[in-house]
Design a protein around this motif. Structure first.
Motif, short mmCIF file in Angstrom:
data_model
loop_
_atom_site.label_atom_id
_atom_site.label_comp_id
_atom_site.label_asym_id
_atom_site.label_seq_id
_atom_site.Cartn_x
_atom_site.Cartn_y
_atom_site.Cartn_z
N HIS A 106 -38.96 -80.74 -58.47
CA HIS A 106 -39.62 -79.92 -57.45
C HIS A 106 -38.81 -78.67 -57.08
O HIS A 106 -39.08 -78.05 -56.05
N GLY B 102 -36.47 -87.04 -51.00
CA GLY B 102 -37.04 -86.58 -52.27
C GLY B 102 -37.98 -87.59 -52.90
O GLY B 102 -38.90 -87.22 -53.64
N THR C 163 -31.65 -85.79 -49.88
CA THR C 163 -32.40 -86.15 -51.07
C THR C 163 -31.44 -86.34 -52.24
O THR C 163 -30.51 -85.56 -52.42
N ILE D 259 -35.32 -84.51 -56.73
CA ILE D 259 -35.50 -83.11 -56.35
C ILE D 259 -35.59 -82.21 -57.58
O ILE D 259 -36.11 -81.10 -57.53
N VAL E 21 -27.56 -82.91 -50.57
CA VAL E 21 -27.74 -83.54 -51.89
C VAL E 21 -26.44 -84.25 -52.25
O VAL E 21 -25.48 -83.63 -52.72
N ILE F 152 -39.43 -76.35 -53.81
CA ILE F 152 -38.43 -76.56 -52.76
C ILE F 152 -37.76 -75.24 -52.40
O ILE F 152 -37.50 -74.94 -51.23
#
Length: 544
Positions: free
Chosen positions: A287, A247, A279, A284, A306, A291
């Motif tokens: 985005h 990320g 990420t 993140i 994540v 994404i």
């Protein structure tokens, strides 16, 4: 007779000269001893004639580094072997994330010494702690110097100890690392692992990887796209993006991760897939909209790793994770809504020094709420030199108790049972560990086991899910469905070098030294033999 009296070296061994001095009788025993003392060990001076065993611990970034190092060594002429006993040198690529991984690394060093093997160390352990006692006297190549592995191995075979560290820079700024177009031997010819950046922007109090990989350094999008194209042209059907934090990609060069992903999507052939790497939540969050669109793309797995690490804001603050639990939940909820069926994998550390019973209960509640199908549970280990190592530890018995309790919760739910009866397209990429099935992945990167039928590897096929386990689904192949050939080329045979001028076989097969170096090696060997003969003759004549 002195050496100056010989006009022609051949005179020293002609029958006429021997007849002139009949009283001189060569002593065979002494002559043999002399030869034994002077015999050169040509294997130690001719480069590329030895075998190398490569062992890797840790993440996919480490695995990619090992593939690059093996490829360079093989293209130079070294034989890459999977048998440690048969190898002349062990290349050990280490991981510093967990204490057990480092202990295995240390044990391998001890074993190599016991077997009198040459050694080269790589990876995060020696990079982060180059003065460790147990790596003294052993050659080391830094994580950003893997493009010089051949030099390090050569010098090690000569009996030298090499310490090669340093950072790759361009215009004074750190970059991703060694060039991406280096020769490589893929562990799986169907999967290309590309490290899009190295290092990270965080300073987590428990993490030692930052000491090794350092600050963020990103590759240019054009380099990454070129590498992806080359991989697909070599028969790869699955692309893995990896780094310490995908990320954060591009923040050092003015590019965003989503800009890179859209460029990569354009070069993925039909039937091939891309998996986005781990990420952290902070990078993140900004985005999420883009994404979610990328994860819905038919050539991208609807899967994202994540790591949350704890369900307690208090613990996250002590870890310096730079987000709160609500941030993580927002990522999960947003993606689940926009990408139906998406798989979110996460990590949790049990027993961080400041974790109370109440903090741990919050972590349990988070797992209970989301029932992550992929959950990596890690018992806290203090890593030397990190801030958390100085904190008062939770008693070991309590850490193990919490780890066991969370593991039991994870085992109590079955995330795939509702998928029985579904028809899915899956990409077949490898053998199962027990050898009974092929392993494939569906759109959500669930592991699907399929029967081992001929010519399925590298193919996209349609299956019907018949049963499930805790970590997998089992599918029957639908015979009326045609398989899709995903690659735009025949995959390289296992053990062959990607990007080399010649495809050099490795593994337990003999590698071919490139013609130029073969000629050099023969010349060096011939010179060594001639020099040895001249020494013997010279000593013989003096003794006469």
């Amino acid at each position: 007779m002195s050496a100056q009296e010989i006009d022609d070296i051949e005179d020293a061994i002609t029958p006429e000269r021997r007849l002139e001095k009949k009283h001189i009788v060569p002593r065979a025993k002494k002559f043999k001893n002399h030869i034994k003392e002077e015999k050169p060990n040509t294997d130690s001076v001719i480069p590329g004639c030895q075998s190398v065993y490569v062992k890797t611990w840790g993440c996919s970034h480490n695995n990619s580094d090992s593939e690059y190092m093996a490829g360079q060594l093989a293209s130079y002429g070294y034989k890459i072997t999977e048998t440690e006993e048969a190898a002349d040198l062990w290349l050990l690529n280490s991981c510093t994330v967990k204490t057990p991984a480092e202990q295995h690394f240390q044990n391998s060093i001890i074993k190599a010494r016991e077997q009198n093997k040459y050694m080269v160390l790589a990876g995060c352990v020696p990079q982060a702690q180059p003065k460790l006692d147990y790596i003294n006297g052993v050659s080391v190549v830094g994580v950003q110097q893997i493009d010089r592995i051949v030099e390090v191995v050569e010098e090690t075979f000569k009996g030298h100890t090499v310490r090669l560290f340093g950072q790759k820079k361009k215009d004074g700024k750190k970059i991703g690392g060694a060039p991406l177009n280096l020769p490589k031997i893929r562990k799986n010819p169907l999967i290309e692992i590309i490290a899009i950046n190295t290092g990270c922007l965080n300073a987590c109090t428990y993490c030692k990887t930052k000491y090794a990989r350092g600050e963020l350094g990103s590759y240019q999008p054009s380099e990454l796209v070129a590498r992806a194209k080359q991989s697909f042209e070599e028969g790869v059907c699955e692309l893995w993006l990896t780094s310490e934090d995908t990320g954060a990609y591009g923040k050092d060069i003015g590019v965003t991760i989503v800009e890179l992903l859209w460029q990569l999507v354009e070069v993925i052939p039909d039937g091939c897939m891309m998996r986005i790497g781990m990420t952290n939540p902070p990078y993140i969050l900004e985005h999420l909209e883009e994404i979610s669109k990328i994860l819905k793309h038919p050539r991208v797995y609807s899967f994202l790793h994540v790591p949350v690490q704890s369900g307690s804001d208090s613990v996250l603050m002590d870890m310096k994770r730079e987000y709160c639990v609500d941030d993580f939940k927002h990522v999960c909820n947003f993606l689940k809504k926009r990408v139906p069926g998406v798989t979110i994998a996460t990590d949790i550390i049990c027993g961080f020094p400041t974790e109370t019973d109440e903090d741990f209960d919050e972590t349990m509640q988070l797992v209970e709420e989301y029932k992550f199908p992929s959950l990596f549970i890690n018992q806290y280990f203090p890593r030397p030199g990190t801030p958390s190592a100085k904190m008062t530890r939770v008693p070991t018995r309590e850490v193990k108790k919490r780890t066991k309790k969370l593991s039991q919760l994870f085992q109590d739910y079955r995330p795939y049972d509702h998928k029985v009866g579904e028809e899915q397209h899956v990409l077949v990429t490898e053998d199962s560990h027990d050898g009974r099935f092929y392993v494939a992945h569906n759109k959500f990167y669930d592991q699907v086991l399929v029967p081992k039928e001929e010519n399925l590897l590298g193919k996209m096929i349609k299956v019907k899910i018949t049963s499930t386990g805790k970590h997998y689904l089992i599918g029957d192949i639908l015979k009326d469905e045609e398989t899709v050939t995903p690659s735009i080329a025949v995959p390289l045979p296992k053990g062959c070098v990607s990007g080399a001028n010649q495809q050099i076989a490795t593994g337990e097969h003999s590698s071919r030294v490139p013609r130029y170096w073969l000629t050099v090696a023969v010349c060096v060997a011939a010179i060594a033999v001639i020099a040895d003969i001249l020494k013997i003759i010279y000593q013989y004549m003096i003794n006469r």
